[in-house]
Design an enzyme around this catalytic site. Structure first.
Site, PDB file in Angstrom:
ATOM      1  N   TYR A  79       3.304   9.737  -0.514  1.00  0.00           N
ATOM      2  CA  TYR A  79       4.418   9.107   0.221  1.00  0.00           C
ATOM      3  C   TYR A  79       5.894   9.501  -0.365  1.00  0.00           C
ATOM      4  CZ  TYR A  79       0.626   6.617   2.541  1.00  0.00           C
ATOM      5  OH  TYR A  79      -0.556   6.073   3.239  1.00  0.00           O
ATOM      6  N   ASP A 104       0.747  -1.213   0.144  1.00  0.00           N
ATOM      7  CA  ASP A 104      -0.104   0.088  -0.254  1.00  0.00           C
ATOM      8  C   ASP A 104       0.945   1.295   0.110  1.00  0.00           C
ATOM      9  OD1 ASP A 104      -2.909   1.248   0.833  1.00  0.00           O
ATOM     10  OD2 ASP A 104      -1.364   2.291   1.910  1.00  0.00           O
ATOM     11  N   LYS A 141      -2.798   5.644  -4.154  1.00  0.00           N
ATOM     12  CA  LYS A 141      -3.701   6.779  -3.869  1.00  0.00           C
ATOM     13  C   LYS A 141      -3.421   7.945  -4.215  1.00  0.00           C
ATOM     14  CE  LYS A 141      -3.671   4.789   0.949  1.00  0.00           C
ATOM     15  NZ  LYS A 141      -1.959   4.671   1.056  1.00  0.00           N
ATOM     16  N   HIS A 149      -7.184   9.764  -1.807  1.00  0.00           N
ATOM     17  CA  HIS A 149      -6.537   9.614  -0.551  1.00  0.00           C
ATOM     18  C   HIS A 149      -7.405  10.248   0.530  1.00  0.00           C
ATOM     19  CE1 HIS A 149      -2.240   9.402   1.363  1.00  0.00           C
ATOM     20  NE2 HIS A 149      -3.101   9.069   1.975  1.00  0.00           N
TER      21      HIS A 149
HETATM   22  N1  LIG Z   1      -5.323   6.258   3.773  1.00  0.00           N
HETATM   23  C1  LIG Z   1      -4.691   7.223   4.806  1.00  0.00           C
HETATM   24  O1  LIG Z   1      -4.898   8.091   4.773  1.00  0.00           O
HETATM   25  C2  LIG Z   1      -3.477   6.668   5.407  1.00  0.00           C
HETATM   26  C3  LIG Z   1      -2.816   7.356   6.445  1.00  0.00           C
HETATM   27  C4  LIG Z   1      -1.941   6.783   7.021  1.00  0.00           C
HETATM   28  C5  LIG Z   1      -1.312   5.483   6.822  1.00  0.00           C
HETATM   29  N2  LIG Z   1      -1.999   4.822   5.624  1.00  0.00           N
HETATM   30  C6  LIG Z   1      -1.481   3.481   5.367  1.00  0.00           C
HETATM   31  O2  LIG Z   1      -1.632   2.818   6.417  1.00  0.00           O
HETATM   32  C7  LIG Z   1      -0.162   1.871   6.874  1.00  0.00           C
HETATM   33  C8  LIG Z   1      -0.110   1.584   8.118  1.00  0.00           C
HETATM   34  O3  LIG Z   1      -0.359   2.794   8.927  1.00  0.00           O
HETATM   35  P1  LIG Z   1       0.725   3.537   9.797  1.00  0.00           P
HETATM   36  O4  LIG Z   1       2.113   3.317   9.292  1.00  0.00           O
HETATM   37  O5  LIG Z   1       0.502   4.811   9.783  1.00  0.00           O
HETATM   38  O6  LIG Z   1       0.749   2.820  11.349  1.00  0.00           O
HETATM   39  P2  LIG Z   1       0.615   1.419  12.007  1.00  0.00           P
HETATM   40  O7  LIG Z   1       0.963   0.386  10.917  1.00  0.00           O
HETATM   41  O8  LIG Z   1      -0.428   1.238  12.910  1.00  0.00           O
HETATM   42  O9  LIG Z   1       2.171   1.290  12.917  1.00  0.00           O
HETATM   43  C9  LIG Z   1       3.226   1.449  12.379  1.00  0.00           C
HETATM   44  C10 LIG Z   1       4.355   1.754  13.379  1.00  0.00           C
HETATM   45  O10 LIG Z   1       4.283   0.851  14.616  1.00  0.00           O
HETATM   46  C11 LIG Z   1       5.526  -0.042  14.644  1.00  0.00           C
HETATM   47  N3  LIG Z   1       5.498  -1.507  14.381  1.00  0.00           N
HETATM   48  C12 LIG Z   1       4.927  -2.383  13.360  1.00  0.00           C
HETATM   49  N4  LIG Z   1       4.782  -3.640  13.701  1.00  0.00           N
HETATM   50  C13 LIG Z   1       5.324  -3.349  14.988  1.00  0.00           C
HETATM   51  C14 LIG Z   1       5.459  -4.426  15.921  1.00  0.00           C
HETATM   52  N5  LIG Z   1       5.049  -5.656  15.711  1.00  0.00           N
HETATM   53  N6  LIG Z   1       5.912  -4.473  17.050  1.00  0.00           N
HETATM   54  C15 LIG Z   1       6.335  -3.139  17.698  1.00  0.00           C
HETATM   55  N7  LIG Z   1       6.074  -2.194  16.847  1.00  0.00           N
HETATM   56  C16 LIG Z   1       5.546  -2.299  15.452  1.00  0.00           C
HETATM   57  C17 LIG Z   1       6.345   0.530  13.307  1.00  0.00           C
HETATM   58  O11 LIG Z   1       7.767   0.625  13.572  1.00  0.00           O
HETATM   59  P3  LIG Z   1       8.853   0.139  12.505  1.00  0.00           P
HETATM   60  O12 LIG Z   1       8.642   0.479  11.249  1.00  0.00           O
HETATM   61  O13 LIG Z   1      10.046   0.959  13.163  1.00  0.00           O
HETATM   62  O14 LIG Z   1       8.966  -1.271  12.849  1.00  0.00           O
HETATM   63  C18 LIG Z   1       5.769   1.879  13.098  1.00  0.00           C
HETATM   64  O15 LIG Z   1       6.117   2.967  14.057  1.00  0.00           O
HETATM   65  C19 LIG Z   1       0.663   3.097   6.259  1.00  0.00           C
HETATM   66  O16 LIG Z   1       1.916   2.511   5.980  1.00  0.00           O
HETATM   67  C20 LIG Z   1       0.067   3.480   5.145  1.00  0.00           C
HETATM   68  O17 LIG Z   1       0.378   2.565   3.839  1.00  0.00           O
HETATM   69  C21 LIG Z   1      -2.905   5.398   5.120  1.00  0.00           C
END
Ligand SMILES: NC(=O)c1ccc[n+]([C@@H]2O[C@H](COP(=O)([O-])OP(=O)(O)OC[C@H]3O[C@@H](n4cnc5c(N)ncnc54)[C@H](OP(=O)(O)O)[C@@H]3O)[C@@H](O)[C@H]2O)c1
Length: 285
Positions: free
Chosen positions: A55, A50, A80, A113
């Protein structure tokens, strides 16, 4: 042992299927790190990646995919359209540019988005046209609330098949998830781990200890059992693997209710209504 695995796919209303779990790549700006993360995820069974125009890493995702040397239909790629690229012509041009960067002939899923009040219908008309041309297989939205979807329905020929929303135990969005389901839209949770802010929650920690799993695994298992799609992000191979290792245990209905009960309606992002009004979420001002 449960027969579920990271290969589980969800049927979309347009007839396509989508992996229920995938890898998010937001904030992966280091190309080498992104390529390694995608490779480790693929080796662990992830098939959905994704990204987004905003990004700034579509080209790196393109390289990472090319390096996998796999058949195109073995992977599922989402991108997006950024707020700045909304509007009919701009959307078409920006998606052509995204495809170039991704080195792909099509993306599996294209999302708006964020909702914005200008170009609201023109952008969607471009999405329908891109789908007709085969440049995108499925079309959807992100951060759309009920009213955005109902408004879209007044002119759309096809409705979104996916709505990607901020969803985690502190923002369970039950009403929105129900609304999506009633309208044959799959909810895909972004920040499914609450971006790490929930790991110390005592309820999550207790459940995790009882199952011999990590807090992250309990949270992702909750998403899985709710039936949502989810796209955790990590750049650490051991965490990427851990996040895929959630298919050999089950939360009881009482445990599911305990996690449901953690909802606080607190957001990481801005309210989609606010973004709709001001016309942009990114960059944050
Ligand atoms: N549509 C939208 O508006 C929108 C907005 C935001 C995000 N997104 C998408 O959603 C995806 C996921 O959301 P997100 O990146 O914001 O947050 P998330 O997946 O909820 O959390 C990511 C965070 O958690 C840590 N992490 C991941 N797995 C872990 C584990 N097993 N143990 C401990 N820490 C862990 C990661 O650190 P490390 O990387 O250092 O391991 C990172 O800091 C994004 O990458 C993006 O593709 C979409």
């Amino acid at each position: 042992m449960s027969k579920d695995n990271i290969g589980s796919r969800i049927k979309l209303a347009d007839g396509h299927t989508m992996p229920q779990e995938g890898l998010g790549v937001y904030r992966m700006t280091d190309e080498e790190q992104l390529i390694k993360s995608v490779k480790s995820a693929y080796d662990d069974g992830y098939r959905l990646f994704d990204t987004a125009q905003m990004y700034g890493n579509e080209a790196a995702v393109g390289k990472a995919i090319k390096d996998l040397h796999v058949n195109r239909d073995d992977i599922f790629v989402t991108t997006k359209v950024a707020e700045d690229n909304q509007g009919y012509d701009q959307t078409i041009a920006s998606v052509e540019e995204s495809l170039k960067k991704l080195q792909l002939d099509y993306v599996d899923l294209l999302l708006v988005h964020w909702p914005i009040h200008t170009h609201f219908f023109e952008t969607w008309r471009a999405f329908e046209s891109l789908k007709e041309q085969g440049l995108v297989k499925s079309i959807g939205t992100s951060n759309y609330g009920m009213l955005h979807l109902q408004y879209l329905a007044t002119k759309a020929n096809e409705m979104p098949v996916v709505n990607q929303l901020e969803v985690h135990p502190y923002l369970s969005q039950q009403a929105m998830v129900d609304f999506d389901r009633e309208n044959h839209i799959v909810t895909q949770a972004w920040a499914p781990l609450g971006r790490g802010r929930i790991f110390d929650d005592p309820v999550i920690v207790k459940i995790a200890n009882q199952h011999g799993k990590s807090a992250a695994q309990v949270i992702l298992r909750w998403h899985f059992q709710r039936g949502d799609a989810f796209i955790p992000k990590s750049v650490h191979p051991e965490r990427i693997r851990q996040n895929a290792d959630i298919y050999d245990f089950e939360l009881s209905s009482d445990e599911m209710k305990l996690v449901d009960g953690l909802n606080r309606n607190t957001r990481i992002s801005q309210e989609p209504e606010m973004v709709y009004e001001i016309g942009h979420q990114y960059p944050h001002h």
